[in-house]
Write a protein that holds these residues in place. Structure first.
Motif, PDB file in Angstrom:
ATOM      1  N   ARG A 118       0.832  -1.212   0.000  1.00 52.51           N
ATOM      2  CA  ARG A 118       0.000   0.000   0.000  1.00 52.51           C
ATOM      3  C   ARG A 118       0.863   1.257   0.000  1.00 52.51           C
ATOM      4  O   ARG A 118       0.581   2.230  -0.702  1.00 52.51           O
ATOM      5  N   ARG A 119       1.918   1.240   0.810  1.00 53.78           N
ATOM      6  CA  ARG A 119       2.836   2.383   0.829  1.00 53.78           C
ATOM      7  C   ARG A 119       3.519   2.557  -0.523  1.00 53.78           C
ATOM      8  O   ARG A 119       3.687   3.676  -1.018  1.00 53.78           O
ATOM      9  N   LYS A 120       3.951   1.438  -1.114  1.00 59.14           N
ATOM     10  CA  LYS A 120       4.586   1.489  -2.422  1.00 59.14           C
ATOM     11  C   LYS A 120       3.629   2.060  -3.471  1.00 59.14           C
ATOM     12  O   LYS A 120       4.007   2.897  -4.298  1.00 59.14           O
ATOM     13  N   TYR A 121       2.384   1.611  -3.411  1.00 57.83           N
ATOM     14  CA  TYR A 121       1.381   2.074  -4.374  1.00 57.83           C
ATOM     15  C   TYR A 121       1.153   3.586  -4.245  1.00 57.83           C
ATOM     16  O   TYR A 121       1.121   4.309  -5.252  1.00 57.83           O
ATOM     17  N   LYS A 122       0.999   4.058  -3.007  1.00 54.12           N
ATOM     18  CA  LYS A 122       0.744   5.476  -2.790  1.00 54.12           C
ATOM     19  C   LYS A 122       1.933   6.321  -3.253  1.00 54.12           C
ATOM     20  O   LYS A 122       1.750   7.376  -3.868  1.00 54.12           O
ATOM     21  N   ARG A 123       3.157   5.860  -2.962  1.00 53.43           N
ATOM     22  CA  ARG A 123       4.340   6.608  -3.383  1.00 53.43           C
ATOM     23  C   ARG A 123       4.479   6.585  -4.905  1.00 53.43           C
ATOM     24  O   ARG A 123       4.810   7.589  -5.528  1.00 53.43           O
TER      25      ARG A 123
ATOM     26  N   LYS B 189       2.087   6.218  -7.146  1.00 50.49           N
ATOM     27  CA  LYS B 189       1.040   7.057  -7.727  1.00 50.49           C
ATOM     28  C   LYS B 189       1.378   8.535  -7.577  1.00 50.49           C
ATOM     29  O   LYS B 189       1.172   9.334  -8.500  1.00 50.49           O
ATOM     30  N   LYS B 190       1.899   8.910  -6.423  1.00 48.80           N
ATOM     31  CA  LYS B 190       2.250  10.307  -6.150  1.00 48.80           C
ATOM     32  C   LYS B 190       3.324  10.808  -7.107  1.00 48.80           C
ATOM     33  O   LYS B 190       3.339  11.984  -7.495  1.00 48.80           O
ATOM     34  N   ASN B 191       4.230   9.913  -7.525  1.00 52.07           N
ATOM     35  CA  ASN B 191       5.340  10.298  -8.407  1.00 52.07           C
ATOM     36  C   ASN B 191       5.029  10.069  -9.880  1.00 52.07           C
ATOM     37  O   ASN B 191       5.933   9.909 -10.699  1.00 52.07           O
TER      38      ASN B 191
ATOM     39  N   TRP C 117       3.468   7.530 -11.366  1.00 57.21           N
ATOM     40  CA  TRP C 117       3.682   6.145 -11.771  1.00 57.21           C
ATOM     41  C   TRP C 117       5.109   5.898 -12.262  1.00 57.21           C
ATOM     42  O   TRP C 117       5.363   5.097 -13.149  1.00 57.21           O
TER      43      TRP C 117
END
Length: 298
Positions: A32-37, A39-41, A43
């Motif tokens: 989840r943390r990886k996904y949020k980071r 997405k924020k950057n 992709w």
């Protein structure tokens, strides 16, 4: 014998189930943390920032800002012993507090100690009732059931030459928890002192071995105006005890680390330590004068 083996196998099975669930939960949180980071950057993979060492730069910043005879330690903090000098904090064992990023020195002739501080108050009865009700003795559940944040922010200790007769305790009313039972002032045994109309809506006041007439002498029109001005900038916890004045600013953090690619100039523009010290030394000056060198505490 068969019953014992059955119970033993059952315990092993329960342990394995809990272990697998813990692994799955840890993996879910990591993804989840990886996904949020990600997405924020946009992709795209962006490496985590590298942090520049802070010791030499902070020491240079303190010296150029006017701090004299200073000490700085990123890993240390104000000791629990120093905090216990304030009577309203006697109920906080050292094990229920944490302190880091310690600075000590002289600023405009005022000896001062400061560090980030986290103080927690435990409601033993509430925690025990929750543990029994939930059938849980685990530390995590126990903490969630009975621990409340008393204060989190930066704590400053000043020393003045003039000793206050008794103890005086001002609390920004915004620091009380929503349930009205926890937070600064809720656990103190000091009796409440009424304030004039200018401050009553912003601060609660408590005192020990001090008359209200003495409090009125301190609260001059200039000091009340200053407290109201500081109230707009900070959430204050002010404790006057003997020759020491403790000032906590809730939520205040002096962040000295910075990214490797960030210039020293950009880093310094974000620093607010000396701006804050200017405000606080102005406040402290209303309660006494700077002490002599043999009265410093570091």
């Amino acid at each position: 014998m068969i019953r014992i083996l059955y119970d033993w196998d059952l315990e092993i099975f329960e342990f394995l189930v809990i272990f697998v669930l813990a692994l799955l939960y840890t993996g879910f949180v990591w993804l989840r943390r990886k996904y949020k980071r990600f997405k924020k950057n946009g992709w795209k993979h962006v490496p985590l920032p590298k942090w520049r060492g802070e010791l030499a730069e902070v020491r240079a910043y303190l010296e150029e800002g006017g701090m004299q005879n200073f000490g700085y330690s990123p890993e240390e903090g104000i000791s629990g012993y120093a905090l216990s000098g304030a009577k309203c904090l006697d109920s906080f064992p050292e094990g229920e507090s944490s302190h880091c990023k310690y600075i000590s020195g002289l600023y405009k002739e005022w000896p001062v100690q400061l560090s980030a501080v986290l103080l927690e108050q435990v409601d033993e009865d509430e925690a025990m009732r929750a543990a029994v009700r939930l059938g849980s003795t685990g530390r995590t559940r126990y903490v969630r059931s009975g621990f409340y944040t008393y204060f989190s922010g930066t704590w400053y200790i000043f020393r003045v030459k003039r000793k206050l007769q008794g103890d005086l305790f001002f609390v920004d009313r915004r620091l009380g928890d929503k349930d009205g039972r926890h937070g600064p002032g809720k656990h103190t045994r000091l009796p409440r002192i009424s304030l004039g109309w200018r401050l009553a809506g912003e601060f609660d006041c408590y005192g020990s071995d001090i008359e209200e007439k003495s409090v009125e002498q301190y609260l001059t029109d200039d000091l009340q105006s200053l407290l109201l001005r500081l109230h707009e900038k900070y959430r204050l916890l002010i404790i006057m005890s003997g020759s020491k004045i403790h000032i906590g600013i809730a939520g205040k953090k002096h962040l000295f680390r910075h990214r490797e690619e960030e210039t020293v100039e950009d880093w310094r523009e974000k620093q607010t330590l000396f701006e804050t010290l200017d405000d606080l030394t102005e406040l402290v000056s209303h309660f006494g004068t700077p002490p002599s060198e043999d009265e410093y505490f570091f």
